[in-house]
Design an enzyme around this catalytic site. Structure first.
Site, PDB file in Angstrom:
ATOM      1  N   GLN A   1       3.842  27.493   4.711  1.00 10.67           N
ATOM      2  CA  GLN A   1       3.119  26.334   5.224  1.00 10.67           C
ATOM      3  C   GLN A   1       2.496  25.634   4.025  1.00 10.67           C
ATOM      4  O   GLN A   1       1.598  26.167   3.377  1.00 10.67           O
ATOM      5  CB  GLN A   1       2.033  26.742   6.214  1.00 10.67           C
ATOM      6  CG  GLN A   1       1.354  25.546   6.863  1.00 10.67           C
ATOM      7  CD  GLN A   1       0.199  25.947   7.753  1.00 10.67           C
ATOM      8  OE1 GLN A   1      -0.844  26.358   7.258  1.00 10.67           O
ATOM      9  NE2 GLN A   1       0.381  25.833   9.054  1.00 10.67           N
TER      10      GLN A   1
ATOM     11  N   ARG B   1      -1.556  34.805  17.987  1.00  9.44           N
ATOM     12  CA  ARG B   1      -2.428  35.923  18.348  1.00  9.44           C
ATOM     13  C   ARG B   1      -1.664  37.084  18.970  1.00  9.44           C
ATOM     14  O   ARG B   1      -2.025  38.249  18.751  1.00  9.44           O
ATOM     15  CB  ARG B   1      -3.512  35.432  19.306  1.00  9.44           C
ATOM     16  CG  ARG B   1      -4.564  34.556  18.649  1.00  9.44           C
ATOM     17  CD  ARG B   1      -5.382  33.783  19.658  1.00  9.44           C
ATOM     18  NE  ARG B   1      -4.562  32.776  20.340  1.00  9.44           N
ATOM     19  CZ  ARG B   1      -5.024  31.978  21.299  1.00  9.44           C
ATOM     20  NH1 ARG B   1      -6.278  32.088  21.710  1.00  9.44           N
ATOM     21  NH2 ARG B   1      -4.239  31.071  21.846  1.00  9.44           N
TER      22      ARG B   1
ATOM     23  N   TYR C   1      -6.131  17.996   8.565  1.00 13.89           N
ATOM     24  CA  TYR C   1      -5.894  18.159   7.135  1.00 13.89           C
ATOM     25  C   TYR C   1      -5.557  16.775   6.555  1.00 13.89           C
ATOM     26  O   TYR C   1      -5.620  15.774   7.261  1.00 13.89           O
ATOM     27  CB  TYR C   1      -4.790  19.178   6.902  1.00 13.89           C
ATOM     28  CG  TYR C   1      -5.250  20.609   7.110  1.00 13.89           C
ATOM     29  CD1 TYR C   1      -5.786  21.014   8.339  1.00 13.89           C
ATOM     30  CD2 TYR C   1      -5.164  21.559   6.103  1.00 13.89           C
ATOM     31  CE1 TYR C   1      -6.219  22.306   8.538  1.00 13.89           C
ATOM     32  CE2 TYR C   1      -5.585  22.864   6.298  1.00 13.89           C
ATOM     33  CZ  TYR C   1      -6.116  23.239   7.508  1.00 13.89           C
ATOM     34  OH  TYR C   1      -6.547  24.524   7.696  1.00 13.89           O
TER      35      TYR C   1
END
Length: 397
Positions: free
Chosen positions: A100, A347, A170
């Site tokens: 990423q 998760r 971002y």
């Protein structure tokens, strides 16, 4: 036509993956000096050995001021040997590895980084209690070149996929959001102008890497705050990126790390746990009404981003990755039937790194993550599931 098998091999651009499952980029908290560590390798080796087709390393910054804080890796010659070792270890399991790649922009902590943060427009930082300056033309030229340099290093390191971060407020996302981008130059105004940086970065990265690796982007189905990227704007961006032809897939995410992080995570908001992990001043701020409202509460439901993601599926033909609360085999199979090309899990794999193998073998139909979100504050001490018992697959570092 029948839906594709989520566990069958598939092409992502020029790269062959063993199946359609992706480990999401979730910050690992295992690089205290900004270097690849044995703990970081173990963190990714577990879901890779556990069956995922692609594991994603988060968060690899293109520039020092692009880190959210100083512990993150900046991609360059200094970090190349560790990144190469990490890629080799993942390939040994049969999985592929994604990086990423991004610039944190206003989500960067300028005080921690000892470098001022930049954003689309000048704004205060709740992270560093400093002012974030508006990126200049020189900054944007430098950052664009930094994406190219980082892409070159990551190809040399042996990474298979580059995921360009265009979401979560971002830097690129701050240009896309009208509430964060008040510019009156060629980088602000209409969506097409606000998307200039996103499209420019995708173009120069593709020109650098060619067909050596796949290039994807993480985009938002909705930022979840007033002035953020809406579903309509996200679809318009997706259409522009598809027309440009530089990307192999889009990963559909949501929320804002700066304005509304729980829009992405859903489920319980771990306010007390976050406050305990923060420095004293921030801990005090989280106890105020404004601080408490930062972590909003949303009910968890399986595949909670899918309704908005389906609007993207109807709007573009390029491959799409579905993210958000994917825990069950039937959810994954339905995603394939709905026309999505990959499923992205976070998760669920943190709780059970071997979940994909267990689902494929038929010994489980769903994961056991309870969506308590108490894993979120552990990014400051080594990301882990608080439900882990001693001796489980990934021990706390």
């Amino acid at each position: 036509m029948s839906a594709p098998d989520v566990f069958a091999p598939v092409d992502l651009g020029p790269i062959r993956l063993r199946n359609r499952t992706v480990k999401a980029a979730t910050f690992e908290g295992r690089t205290p000096y900004g270097e690849v560590t044995d703990e970081l390798i173990a963190y990714h080796r577990a879901p890779a050995a556990g069956g995922v087709g692609l594991t994603t390393v988060a968060y690899l910054a293109v520039a020092p001021e692009g880190r959210t804080h100083r512990e993150q890796i900046v991609v360059g010659e200094r970090t190349l040997p560790g990144l190469t070792r990490l890629a080799d270890e993942i390939h040994a399991t049969g999985a592929a590895i994604s990086a990423q790649v991004g610039h944190a922009g206003p989500v960067a902590n300028g005080r921690s980084n000892a470098v001022p943060a930049i954003a689309a427009s000048r704004m205060p930082s709740p992270l560093s209690m400093q002012m974030i300056r508006a990126a200049s033309e020189q900054d944007l030229t430098r950052v664009t070149r930094a994406y190219v340099d980082a892409a070159r290093v990551l190809v040399r390191a042996g990474f298979d996929v580059l995921e360009l971060h265009m979401a979560h407020s971002y830097l690129i996302s701050s240009f896309l959001a009208p509430g964060l981008n008040r510019r009156r130059d060629r980088w602000g105004g209409s969506l097409e102008r606000r998307a200039r940086l996103a499209r420019q970065v995708a173009r120069v990265v593709r020109e650098e890497v060619g067909d050596a690796v796949a290039v994807t982007a993480k985009v938002s189905v909705s930022d979840g705050f007033k002035g953020g990227v809406t579903t309509e704007a996200g679809i318009e961006l997706a259409r522009l990126l598809e027309a440009d032809g530089h990307l192999d897939a889009l990963q559909l995410s949501g929320g804002s790390s700066l304005m509304n992080p729980m829009y992405l995570f859903r489920g319980e908001a771990p306010v007390a746990e976050f406050a305990e992990a923060m420095p004293p001043l921030v801990r005090w701020g989280m106890k105020t009404p404004v601080g408490r409202s930062f972590l909003k509460s949303y009910d968890f439901e399986e595949a909670y981003l899918k309704p908005k993601a389906l609007e993207f599926r109807s709007a573009v033909a390029m491959p799409l990755m579905l993210l958000g609360g994917i825990n069950r085999l039937d959810t994954m199979q339905q995603a394939m039937a709905d026309g999505f090309d990959f499923v992205v899990m976070g998760r669920a794999l943190l709780r059970e790194p071997d979940l994909v193998n267990r689902l494929q073998a038929g010994v489980a139909a769903s994961g056991i993550c309870i969506h308590c979100n108490r894993c979120m504050p552990t990014i400051y001490s080594g990301t882990r599931c608080p439900e882990w018992a001693p001796g489980e697959v990934i021990p706390a570092p």
